[in-house]
Design an enzyme around this catalytic site. Structure first.
Site, PDB file in Angstrom:
ATOM      1  NE  ARG A 314      -3.998   0.067   1.808  1.00 32.53           N
ATOM      2  CZ  ARG A 314      -3.932   1.239   2.425  1.00 32.53           C
ATOM      3  NH1 ARG A 314      -3.067   1.425   3.400  1.00 32.53           N
ATOM      4  NH2 ARG A 314      -4.732   2.213   2.087  1.00 32.53           N
ATOM      5  CB  CYS A 343      16.882  -3.570  -5.212  1.00 34.14           C
ATOM      6  SG  CYS A 343      18.005  -4.382  -4.075  1.00 34.14           S
ATOM      7  CD  GLU A 344      10.742  -1.307  -7.531  1.00 32.72           C
ATOM      8  OE1 GLU A 344      10.141  -0.212  -7.560  1.00 32.72           O
ATOM      9  OE2 GLU A 344      10.394  -2.308  -8.162  1.00 32.72           O
TER      10      GLU A 344
END
Ligand SMILES: *Cc1c(COP(=O)(O)O)cnc(C)c1O
Length: 418
Positions: A314, A343-344
């Site tokens: 969310r 990894c973002e």
């Protein structure tokens, strides 16, 4: 109100210390409170006490765990399902097929047939052609499909664009001004028992006025359909009532909602159907997580937790706020960012947030994670699928296993030409 509280300085779910669940099951893990689910189910029902005969179909997509569904089935709730998979869940926990509503804009023929064969109580038609196909599938089996026509009232629900469903341009329902002519054509089909109309304008609604405006349009439509000679027995008013995600959120209570419904639907003389999801499950669950690192940052430290956007989407998807609490708070506070290991940059739960002081190895929770939490989890970054625990008083049970990365790897194949 919920049942995640401090007892002797330690966060508990009902009477179970969250630290015990973390020790037994590991983290991250979703934890649900039976008492909170029951309380919300009852408060929602009681709020509608003055609204005449009502049917309550819990929107399974909010939290489809069969432990959770069992609690709600025992509270007399049916189900709003949006796929064949959700239909199987409703039936598996013993919900009466007559109390099952099938919503959704893309039901396949196979799903329609499965629902017909299960004798569900209501199909919500999203386009005229769906009604024609459903009628034919039913007639071929000597059945009449009980159905309502979902209309799009062109109301701005005032919620996040990705969970707004009642505007003209959204993919849901048929334009309300086209409904009378469509209703006339569909009601002639032998395989269809067209009982009325449905709406659902969006989710996490923090204001009753868009709902009231939409309901009034439906009331006018019912009168128009009756004037044209149709028998209207059922109106489905959908779900969408919001929940407080932070202490400053002001959200109408189920009692306020029920009073508005009673006022707006007075004299309709129909059975009302409701499809609450978030309001039942949202505050009945938390995501329990452990702090991996507290990493120095440019302005604030980054609290890196072992939960990530694949476990709770969310914040990344809707910029949603989830309160964070330490399981063993010291009383000290700190300014921090909270992020997961994925990894973002989107894998961030909070920026510039004042939170309980935590350090490496401490436990914390993201609150209000019982709805649209575990159900949206994925295994992105080859992470395990997050497990779920249901608490009842001083006992708890794992109601969904952690599915480890190795199990997911084992279900993949290298083709024999490689
Ligand atoms: C998602 C959905 C609901 C439930 O919405 P909440 O905001 O969780 O109450 C109800 N009805 C339909 C058709 C839905 O798509």
């Amino acid at each position: 109100m919920d049942h995640f509280t401090l007892i002797d300085g330690a966060l508990h779910c009902e009477r179970v210390p969250l630290a015990r669940i973390a020790a037994d099951v590991g983290t991250p893990v979703y934890v649900y409170s039976t008492a909170t689910l029951q309380r919300h189910a009852r408060v929602f029902r009681e709020g509608l006490a003055d609204a005449g005969p009502v049917h309550l179909a819990y929107a399974i997509k909010a939290n489809p765990n069969i432990g959770v569904l069992n609690v709600l089935a025992r509270e007399g709730y049916g189900a709003d399902v949006v796929s064949g998979g959700e239909l199987s869940r409703a039936l598996a926990v013993g919900m009466a097929a007559a109390d099952v509503v099938f919503s959704g804009v893309g039901k396949t023929d196979a799903e329609l047939v499965a629902a017909l064969e299960a004798r569900i109580g209501q199909f919500n038609l999203e386009l005229e052609e769906e009604g024609v196909v459903l009628a034919a599938l039913a007639a071929a089996r000597g059945l009449r499909a009980p159905a309502v026509l979902r209309v799009n009232p062109d109301v701005d629900a005032g919620t996040h664009a990705k969970i707004s469903t009642g505007k003209r341009d959204n993919k849901f329902g048929v334009p309300i001004h086209e409904a009378p002519a469509m209703f006339a054509r569909l009601s002639k089909l032998d395989g269809l028992d067209l009982k009325g109309v449905a709406i659902h304008i969006g989710s996490q609604l923090a204001d009753l006025s868009p709902l009231e405006a939409a309901y009034k349009r439906v009331g006018e439509l019912v009168a128009e359909l009756r004037a044209a000679g149709h028998v209207i027995r059922r109106v489905d008013l959908g779900g969408g009532l919001g929940v407080p995600y932070r202490d400053s959120d002001v959200i109408p209570s189920p009692a306020d909602f029920g009073a508005m419904v009673a006022r707006t639907t007075k004299g309709w003389d129909v059975e009302l159907m409701f499809e609450p999801g978030r309001v039942i499950a949202g505050n009945a669950g938390v995501l329990l997580t452990a702090v991996i690192w507290v990493k120095p940052g440019v302005t604030n430290p980054y609290v890196i937790v072992d939960a990530a956007m694949n476990d709770l989407a969310r914040p990344a998807m809707y910029d949603a706020w989830h309160d964070f609490r330490a399981v063993l708070p010291t009383g000290e506070r700190m300014l921090a960012n909270i992020a997961g290991p994925v990894c973002e940059t989107g894998d961030t739960f909070a920026m510039d947030r004042e939170i309980d002081v935590v350090k490496r190895g401490d436990l914390g929770i993201f609150r209000t994670a019982g709805a649209y939490g575990a159900t949206m989890a994925s295994t992105y970054n080859s992470r395990a699928l997050v497990p779920e625990v249901l608490v009842d008083g001083d006992r708890f049970a794992v109601v969904a296993d952690r599915i480890p990365a190795e199990t997911i790897l084992a279900a993949e194949r290298v083709p024999d030409w490689l």
